[in-house]
Scaffold this active site. Structure first.
Site, PDB file in Angstrom:
ATOM      1  N   THR A 143       0.429  -1.309  -0.234  1.00  0.00           N
ATOM      2  CA  THR A 143      -0.165  -0.060  -0.114  1.00  0.00           C
ATOM      3  C   THR A 143       0.768   0.962  -0.085  1.00  0.00           C
ATOM      4  O   THR A 143       2.174   1.270   0.794  1.00  0.00           O
ATOM      5  CB  THR A 143      -1.033  -0.203   1.363  1.00  0.00           C
ATOM      6  OG1 THR A 143      -1.549   0.860   1.514  1.00  0.00           O
ATOM      7  CG2 THR A 143       0.133  -0.382   2.763  1.00  0.00           C
ATOM      8  N   SER A 178      -1.154   3.815   9.937  1.00  0.00           N
ATOM      9  CA  SER A 178      -2.180   2.565  11.233  1.00  0.00           C
ATOM     10  C   SER A 178      -1.949   1.667  11.378  1.00  0.00           C
ATOM     11  O   SER A 178      -1.056   1.618  10.660  1.00  0.00           O
ATOM     12  CB  SER A 178      -4.062   2.757  10.095  1.00  0.00           C
ATOM     13  OG  SER A 178      -3.529   1.604   8.844  1.00  0.00           O
ATOM     14  N   TYR A 180      -3.070  -1.419  10.275  1.00  0.00           N
ATOM     15  CA  TYR A 180      -3.428  -2.468   9.044  1.00  0.00           C
ATOM     16  C   TYR A 180      -1.714  -1.776   8.015  1.00  0.00           C
ATOM     17  O   TYR A 180      -1.180  -2.638   7.794  1.00  0.00           O
ATOM     18  CB  TYR A 180      -4.455  -1.608   8.510  1.00  0.00           C
ATOM     19  CG  TYR A 180      -4.563  -1.898   7.071  1.00  0.00           C
ATOM     20  CD1 TYR A 180      -4.225  -3.305   6.517  1.00  0.00           C
ATOM     21  CD2 TYR A 180      -4.443  -0.456   6.090  1.00  0.00           C
ATOM     22  CE1 TYR A 180      -4.341  -3.268   4.775  1.00  0.00           C
ATOM     23  CE2 TYR A 180      -4.334  -0.841   4.616  1.00  0.00           C
ATOM     24  CZ  TYR A 180      -3.952  -2.354   3.641  1.00  0.00           C
ATOM     25  OH  TYR A 180      -3.883  -2.590   2.213  1.00  0.00           O
ATOM     26  N   HIS A 181      -1.914  -0.524   8.153  1.00  0.00           N
ATOM     27  CA  HIS A 181      -0.649  -0.002   6.957  1.00  0.00           C
ATOM     28  C   HIS A 181       0.489  -0.546   7.468  1.00  0.00           C
ATOM     29  O   HIS A 181       1.672  -0.925   6.394  1.00  0.00           O
ATOM     30  CB  HIS A 181      -0.188   1.457   7.008  1.00  0.00           C
ATOM     31  CG  HIS A 181      -1.812   1.899   5.745  1.00  0.00           C
ATOM     32  ND1 HIS A 181      -2.582   2.899   6.466  1.00  0.00           N
ATOM     33  CD2 HIS A 181      -2.157   2.347   4.609  1.00  0.00           C
ATOM     34  CE1 HIS A 181      -3.773   2.855   5.918  1.00  0.00           C
ATOM     35  NE2 HIS A 181      -2.944   2.832   4.559  1.00  0.00           N
ATOM     36  N   LYS A 184       1.964  -4.197   6.766  1.00  0.00           N
ATOM     37  CA  LYS A 184       2.546  -3.861   4.951  1.00  0.00           C
ATOM     38  C   LYS A 184       3.245  -3.450   5.316  1.00  0.00           C
ATOM     39  O   LYS A 184       4.379  -4.207   4.397  1.00  0.00           O
ATOM     40  CB  LYS A 184       0.835  -3.296   3.752  1.00  0.00           C
ATOM     41  CG  LYS A 184       0.157  -3.548   4.106  1.00  0.00           C
ATOM     42  CD  LYS A 184      -0.542  -4.354   3.132  1.00  0.00           C
ATOM     43  CE  LYS A 184      -1.875  -4.680   2.481  1.00  0.00           C
ATOM     44  NZ  LYS A 184      -2.105  -5.045   1.261  1.00  0.00           N
TER      45      LYS A 184
HETATM   46  N1  USQ Z   1     -11.464  10.571   4.034  1.00  0.00           N
HETATM   47  C1  USQ Z   1     -11.968  11.360   3.721  1.00  0.00           C
HETATM   48  N2  USQ Z   1     -13.688  10.981   4.108  1.00  0.00           N
HETATM   49  C2  USQ Z   1     -14.467   9.695   3.550  1.00  0.00           C
HETATM   50  C3  USQ Z   1     -13.348   8.670   4.343  1.00  0.00           C
HETATM   51  C4  USQ Z   1     -11.674   9.074   3.902  1.00  0.00           C
HETATM   52  O1  USQ Z   1     -11.998  12.214   4.186  1.00  0.00           O
HETATM   53  O2  USQ Z   1     -15.143   9.844   4.020  1.00  0.00           O
HETATM   54  C5  USQ Z   1     -10.089  10.712   4.354  1.00  0.00           C
HETATM   55  C6  USQ Z   1      -8.713   9.616   4.338  1.00  0.00           C
HETATM   56  O3  USQ Z   1      -8.553  10.415   6.062  1.00  0.00           O
HETATM   57  C7  USQ Z   1      -7.682   9.437   4.368  1.00  0.00           C
HETATM   58  C8  USQ Z   1      -7.900   9.294   2.642  1.00  0.00           C
HETATM   59  O4  USQ Z   1      -9.568  10.122   2.695  1.00  0.00           O
HETATM   60  O5  USQ Z   1      -6.861  10.738   4.073  1.00  0.00           O
HETATM   61  C9  USQ Z   1      -8.107   8.095   2.014  1.00  0.00           C
HETATM   62  O6  USQ Z   1      -8.953   7.592   2.914  1.00  0.00           O
HETATM   63  P1  USQ Z   1      -9.620   5.758   2.489  1.00  0.00           P
HETATM   64  O7  USQ Z   1     -10.234   5.466   3.148  1.00  0.00           O
HETATM   65  O8  USQ Z   1      -9.728   5.541   1.164  1.00  0.00           O
HETATM   66  O9  USQ Z   1      -8.225   5.265   2.238  1.00  0.00           O
HETATM   67  P2  USQ Z   1      -6.825   4.291   3.544  1.00  0.00           P
HETATM   68  O10 USQ Z   1      -8.164   4.316   5.160  1.00  0.00           O
HETATM   69  O11 USQ Z   1      -5.740   4.770   3.203  1.00  0.00           O
HETATM   70  O12 USQ Z   1      -7.310   2.720   3.077  1.00  0.00           O
HETATM   71  C10 USQ Z   1      -7.374   2.355   1.923  1.00  0.00           C
HETATM   72  C11 USQ Z   1      -8.032   1.393   1.612  1.00  0.00           C
HETATM   73  C12 USQ Z   1      -6.362   0.364   2.079  1.00  0.00           C
HETATM   74  C13 USQ Z   1      -5.141   0.266   0.882  1.00  0.00           C
HETATM   75  C14 USQ Z   1      -5.412   2.163   0.873  1.00  0.00           C
HETATM   76  C15 USQ Z   1      -4.134   2.684   0.104  1.00  0.00           C
HETATM   77  O13 USQ Z   1      -8.757   0.527   2.094  1.00  0.00           O
HETATM   78  O14 USQ Z   1      -6.885  -1.143   2.262  1.00  0.00           O
HETATM   79  O15 USQ Z   1      -4.046  -0.063   1.384  1.00  0.00           O
HETATM   80  O16 USQ Z   1      -6.417   2.228   0.293  1.00  0.00           O
HETATM   81  S1  USQ Z   1      -3.255   3.905   0.957  1.00  0.00           S
HETATM   82  O17 USQ Z   1      -5.160   5.234   1.492  1.00  0.00           O
HETATM   83  O18 USQ Z   1      -2.660   4.668  -0.410  1.00  0.00           O
HETATM   84  O19 USQ Z   1      -2.897   3.896   2.008  1.00  0.00           O
END
Ligand code: USQ
Length: 382
Positions: A143, A178, A180-181, A184
């Site tokens: 990720t 997190s 989770y991250h 990874k």
């Molecule tokens: N966010 C908002 N509003 C929401 C949901 C999320 O502002 O309603 C923000 C979060 O705070 C974050 C960003 O959007 O800053 C991305 O959040 P996300 O929930 O889309 O992504 P994340 O929790 O980081 O996890 C997801 C997948 C995970 C993958 C990751 C890639 O669930 O499995 O590893 O995306 S990354 O984000 O690049 O690490």
């Protein structure tokens, strides 16, 4: 190729299985339904009902004449992994992880489950490969969150460092946001160790948040669609915003909304896996590629969804809410992501047309939207 997909029931696992089978590969999927079980327990079920794997494989065979073999089992069971690898697949695509950052932050039990599952499955896979199929190419879903949001450019996995007049090449520094991250990050370290010492071949794909539900195969029948989550546990931000737009709920931008991430369309995840499989890493190599096609802040995403909503007559409001996570809300973000483009990736970008198409699909399921699943229920405790 003979390809084994671990976590074949997931949002990405199932579309990957169909895509590779449609291309003529011999595909086996393995899953223990952990995500379905967590979704039931946390009241985070997907928007569209998804049949179980055996039923989906049957439907896929009816529609395409191609088969996908289904194994229900736990990748933390070494005997199962050993048996599967004894069949000597050419590649294993490893998605069999607890994928939710918020779930991993609920409390001890959820953190422990995430740690045990993610590292246990990866460790078993590594050993099953070493003992049964040392030539097999491991394609591991990492990720972008492994890197965090450093104040310098994010390189593709490795960085050259000059220190006191000497130079070396190292894994790029990681700082996950997190548990989770963090699992990874630990996976990457395990893979790096076994590649160096035992010569396994690995591609670690650092993927950003994925959006979408349409692929060539999932478009054949509603029963073939991926699990489309919009809840605070499994829903990724773009998919959540689209459902919120249809439900008439103001878009839940967390905090200042300046959080930048690298996004990609579900169709591009499939392309990336196919490209990685067709161009395997060398024996003893840990190859890392950043898997994203474009970068947006959360505010930019909200504005894009608002504009697409306007096209279909939806009045979409944006209402920033207190950020339940501990993360930088305004930061530098510049990511190198040339590896997959060089292999031939042709990006499907987040155009208004793409968002409108998704809004129309979501609108067909408007009656199933449960607003109680939308607002964040998990806070990162300090
Ligand atoms: N966010 C908002 N509003 C929401 C949901 C999320 O502002 O309603 C923000 C979060 O705070 C974050 C960003 O959007 O800053 C991305 O959040 P996300 O929930 O889309 O992504 P994340 O929790 O980081 O996890 C997801 C997948 C995970 C993958 C990751 C890639 O669930 O499995 O590893 O995306 S990354 O984000 O690049 O690490």
């Amino acid at each position: 190729m003979k390809i084994l997909i671990l976590g074949g029931d997931g949002y990405l696992g199932w579309p990957t299985a169909m895509h590779l089978a449609a291309k003529g590969h011999e595909v086996t999927v393995v899953d223990n339904y952990m995500r379905r079980e967590i979704a039931r327990r946390t009241r985070s079920e997907a928007l569209i009902r998804t049949p179980n794997l055996h039923d989906r494989a049957e439907l896929f065979a009816e529609k395409t004449g191609k088969s996908i073999e289904v194994v229900i089992g736990d990748c933390c069971d070494y005997r199962l992994m050993s048996r599967l690898l004894a069949d000597k697949p050419d590649a294993v695509v490893h998605y069999a992880e607890q994928p939710s950052a918020p779930y991993s932050m609920i409390g001890y039990d959820q953190a422990r489950q995430t740690l045990d599952n993610n590292l246990g499955a990866t460790f078993n896979l590594i050993w099953a490969v070493m003992e049964n199929a040392p030539e097999c190419h491991i394609i591991k879903l990492g990720t972008m969150g492994e890197y965090g949001t450093p104040n310098i450019d994010i390189e593709e996995g490795w960085i050259d460092i000059e220190h006191k007049g000497r130079k070396g090449r190292f894994l790029y520094p990681r700082a996950a946001g997190s548990l989770y991250h963090t699992t990874k990050v630990l996976d990457t370290d395990l893979l790096h160790f076994y590649a160096r010492i035992h010569g396994i071949r690995v591609t670690d794909l650092m993927q950003g948040p994925v959006y979408g539900l349409s692929t060539d195969e999932s478009d054949l029948d509603e029963g073939l669609l991926p699990n489309f989550h919009y809840d605070d546990i499994f829903g990724t931000v773009v998919n959540r915003f689209l459902v919120q737009a249809v439900a008439g709920v103001p878009l839940t931008v967390y905090g200042k909304g300046g959080q930048k991430r690298g996004y990609l369309n579900l169709k591009d995840t499939l392309q990336c896996i196919e490209l990685a499989a067709a161009h395997p890493a060398g024996q003893g190599e840990l190859r890392i590629m950043n898997q994203l096609t474009e970068t947006f802040s959360v505010n930019q995403l909200a504005e894009k969804v608002q504009a697409a909503g306007k096209q279909v007559g939806l009045k979409v409001e944006i209402e920033p809410i207190d950020n339940p996570r501990k993360e930088a809300e305004d930061h530098y973000y510049n990511v190198v992501h040339s590896g997959l483009l060089e292999l031939g990736l042709k990006p499907h970008l987040m155009t208004e047309e793409v968002l409108v198409q998704m809004l129309n699909t979501v609108a067909q399921h408007k009656a199933a939207i449960d607003e109680q699943k939308i607002f964040p229920r998990v806070r990162w405790r300090s």
